[in-house]
Design a protein around this motif. Structure first.
Motif, PDB file in Angstrom:
ATOM      1  N   ARG A 443       0.830  -1.230   0.000  1.00  0.00           N
ATOM      2  CA  ARG A 443       0.000   0.000   0.000  1.00  0.00           C
ATOM      3  C   ARG A 443       0.853   1.263   0.000  1.00  0.00           C
ATOM      4  O   ARG A 443       0.355   2.350   0.275  1.00  0.00           O
ATOM      5  CB  ARG A 443      -0.891   0.005   1.254  1.00  0.00           C
ATOM      6  CG  ARG A 443      -1.757  -1.226   1.434  1.00  0.00           C
ATOM      7  CD  ARG A 443      -2.859  -1.296   0.365  1.00  0.00           C
ATOM      8  NE  ARG A 443      -3.813  -0.233   0.501  1.00  0.00           N
ATOM      9  CZ  ARG A 443      -4.943  -0.323   1.238  1.00  0.00           C
ATOM     10  NH1 ARG A 443      -5.210  -1.446   1.867  1.00  0.00           N
ATOM     11  NH2 ARG A 443      -5.773   0.680   1.284  1.00  0.00           N
ATOM     12  N   ASP A 446      -0.214   4.209  -2.092  1.00  0.00           N
ATOM     13  CA  ASP A 446      -1.575   4.685  -1.830  1.00  0.00           C
ATOM     14  C   ASP A 446      -1.521   5.814  -0.801  1.00  0.00           C
ATOM     15  O   ASP A 446      -1.276   5.600   0.386  1.00  0.00           O
ATOM     16  CB  ASP A 446      -2.427   3.529  -1.298  1.00  0.00           C
ATOM     17  CG  ASP A 446      -3.896   3.942  -1.118  1.00  0.00           C
ATOM     18  OD1 ASP A 446      -4.219   5.129  -1.396  1.00  0.00           O
ATOM     19  OD2 ASP A 446      -4.693   3.093  -0.685  1.00  0.00           O
ATOM     20  N   VAL A 449      -4.078   5.571   2.206  1.00  0.00           N
ATOM     21  CA  VAL A 449      -4.085   4.445   3.123  1.00  0.00           C
ATOM     22  C   VAL A 449      -4.039   4.944   4.557  1.00  0.00           C
ATOM     23  O   VAL A 449      -3.372   5.922   4.884  1.00  0.00           O
ATOM     24  CB  VAL A 449      -2.903   3.494   2.839  1.00  0.00           C
ATOM     25  CG1 VAL A 449      -1.576   4.144   3.186  1.00  0.00           C
ATOM     26  CG2 VAL A 449      -3.090   2.187   3.603  1.00  0.00           C
ATOM     27  N   ASP A 453      -6.849   0.756   7.420  1.00  0.00           N
ATOM     28  CA  ASP A 453      -6.679  -0.055   6.215  1.00  0.00           C
ATOM     29  C   ASP A 453      -5.611  -1.116   6.417  1.00  0.00           C
ATOM     30  O   ASP A 453      -5.786  -2.287   6.035  1.00  0.00           O
ATOM     31  CB  ASP A 453      -6.310   0.832   5.029  1.00  0.00           C
ATOM     32  CG  ASP A 453      -7.435   1.808   4.672  1.00  0.00           C
ATOM     33  OD1 ASP A 453      -8.598   1.487   4.947  1.00  0.00           O
ATOM     34  OD2 ASP A 453      -7.122   2.899   4.142  1.00  0.00           O
ATOM     35  N   ASP A 457      -6.110  -5.180   6.511  1.00  0.00           N
ATOM     36  CA  ASP A 457      -5.367  -6.093   5.639  1.00  0.00           C
ATOM     37  C   ASP A 457      -4.720  -7.215   6.437  1.00  0.00           C
ATOM     38  O   ASP A 457      -4.456  -8.295   5.898  1.00  0.00           O
ATOM     39  CB  ASP A 457      -4.295  -5.327   4.865  1.00  0.00           C
ATOM     40  CG  ASP A 457      -4.903  -4.416   3.802  1.00  0.00           C
ATOM     41  OD1 ASP A 457      -6.107  -4.570   3.520  1.00  0.00           O
ATOM     42  OD2 ASP A 457      -4.177  -3.552   3.262  1.00  0.00           O
TER      43      ASP A 457
END
Length: 532
Positions: A443, A446, A449, A453, A457
């Motif tokens: 991530r 991103d 994020v 998040d 995950d």
């Protein structure tokens, strides 16, 4: 790097404080002037007081006094000592003309300006000479004596110190004034040394050898010798009947108690001659020489005859001047005491400030050291976590996928997962680190994020993820995410030709400016410096 800059600022601050402490030690002496007096007497006491008074009106002048007590050898030693002490100028009254000249010459040859006052030297190695005209004094007094005796009478002379220029010149002036008065007889010229006891002794001895002598007037080379002869004559049996009618004349005309002016007013002396001291004028001459201003090499001070007609007025004026000088001296002493206290208090204040500054510096240094130690520890932990290779990790008993998909045992929504057995703990930690790195790296680009998040995950709650990461690394998940992004950015800057903005966006930063700020905090330099 930030901490190093802080250290430099603190060191600079310490240097500034040290300079301030050094500068508070007081004002520097500008000129050191040595004063070599050939003797000690009330005339020289008055002159020394005037020298000090004159120095009050000039900034940073230090006077160093020495008195030879009529000793040639002592005065030579004192002059050499003053020169060796590093004086900037020498003021000297030579005891005798010939014996003191070599010491004065040595000072002059070393580049030290020399002011000779009152008494001359037989050398031309001096910068300036200042005095009253001793020959003129003797001559005027001789003329007065001739007039006072009506051109006829017997005079006993008591001379000053043998070999001294004032004694020689006063005697010569006196003798030249009476040579045109044939009925004035000098019955004897006795050798004195400026002091009353010596004049008393030599007069006594002379009277013992001249029992039938007749004397009308005594001329002393100074007031003290005249008074010494007067005492001897008043005690003399052969002159007892006529001693009250004798006249006595001297030179110096000092104001104050038992000074020549008072002695004339009280009829103990018939006349005197003011021999000016003018120490303030001598100091002014010295400062002009040292400052490179124009000056006269030869200066003759004004003097005047003192008789019963003007003694009272002169004494009143002199006493008023002395009173004012005494008041000024007192005020200066008070000012000196105040300034001394002020300087002492200033030093104490600066010392106190210095101690406080040192304590603050020690505290700050200790604090920075502590922060640096924590930062290094954190940096080691983070780098260890993020740079571990899979082969460095213990072999896990479960796969990363099973960790992600497994549901931890909970007592509540916010409870910690149930601890694994102790023997499985290292393996569980290694597995957790591997999973967390995989999730973060996946991530990394991103920018949106969040910790939630990342926790999702890994099949954990936000609180569980935060606690586990904090317990293992000492940092929060957000901090580790930022470190990972910066590490990736560093590698991209080294291995690609992407711009700083492109690198920033590639590692999940939404603003290049914020990326630059974080990069500088982490590495102590801006991103553009990496390629340099």
């Amino acid at each position: 790097m930030v901490q190093l800059n802080n250290m430099r600022k603190i060191i600079l601050f310490i240097i500034v404080v040290a300079a301030m402490l050094t500068s508070c030690s007081g004002s520097k002496v500008k000129y050191r002037i040595g004063v070599s007096q050939c003797s000690v007497d009330i005339w020289r006491d008055k002159q020394n007081a005037e020298l000090k008074m004159g120095a009050y009106f000039h900034d940073n002048v230090e006077l160093k006094f020495a008195a030879a007590y009529d000793s040639d050898e002592r005065q030579v030693q004192q002059i050499d000592s003053l020169v060796n002490d590093g004086i900037d100028l020498l003021i000297v009254a030579p005891n005798q003309v010939q014996t003191i000249s070599p010491a004065i010459d040595r000072a002059y040859d070393k580049g030290i300006p020399v002011i000779v006052f009152e008494r001359k030297t037989n050398s031309q190695k001096y910068t300036a000479f200042i005095s009253a005209d001793n020959y003129e004094m003797g001559h005027v007094m001789g003329e007065y004596i001739v007039s006072r005796l009506g051109g006829k009478g017997s005079v006993l002379e008591i001379k000053g110190l043998e070999g001294s220029s004032p004694a020689i010149e006063r005697h010569n002036g006196f003798m030249d004034a009476i040579k045109d008065a044939p009925d004035i007889e000098v019955v004897a010229s006795l050798q004195g040394d400026w002091t009353e006891p010596t004049a008393y002794k030599v007069t006594q001895q002379w009277l013992a050898d001249h029992k039938d002598v007749s004397i009308d007037l005594v001329f002393g080379a100074n007031d003290r010798t005249a008074m010494g002869a007067r005492k001897a004559l008043l005690e003399s049996p052969q002159l007892k009947a006529n001693s009250q009618n004798l006249l006595y004349c001297g030179i110096d005309g000092l104001p104050g108690e038992n000074g020549g002016i008072q002695l004339v007013r009280d009829s103990l002396l018939d006349a005197s001659y003011i021999y000016p001291t003018h120490g303030d004028q001598i100091i002014d001459l010295a400062i002009r020489i040292l400052d490179g201003q124009p000056y006269d090499k030869e200066t003759m001070m004004m003097s005047a005859l003192v008789t019963r007609d003007n003694a009272k007025v002169l004494l009143m004026e002199s006493e008023e001047i002395m009173r004012q000088a005494s008041q000024l001296d007192l005020l200066h002493e008070k000012a000196d005491n105040y300034l001394h206290k002020l300087d002492t208090q200033r030093v104490i204040n600066w010392l106190a400030i210095g101690i406080i500054v040192l304590l603050v510096v020690v505290f700050v240094l200790f604090y920075l050291y502590h922060l640096r130690k924590i930062a290094l520890q954190r940096e080691r932990v983070v780098n260890t976590l993020w740079n571990m290779k899979p082969e460095d990790l213990p072999v896990p008993t479960e796969s990363p996928e099973s960790i992600k998909n497994s549901e931890p045992t909970k007592n509540s929504d916010t409870a910690e997962p149930t601890d694994t057995p102790e023997e499985d703990e290292p393996a569980a930690v290694s597995l957790f680190i591997t999973c967390f790195k995989e999730v973060v790296e996946a991530r990394l680009e991103d920018s949106d994020v969040s910790v939630e998040d990342l926790a999702a995950d890994m099949n954990l709650s936000r609180v569980q993820l935060y606690r586990k990461v904090k317990a293992i690394s000492g940092s929060s998940p957000v901090e580790l995410l930022r470190t990972a992004r910066l590490n990736r950015a560093y590698q991209l800057l080294l291995t690609t030709d992407k711009s700083v903005s492109e690198v920033a966006y590639a590692v999940g930063f939404t603003a290049p400016s914020y990326f630059t700020k974080c990069f500088k905090e982490e590495y102590g330099m801006v991103p553009g410096d990496v390629r340099k």
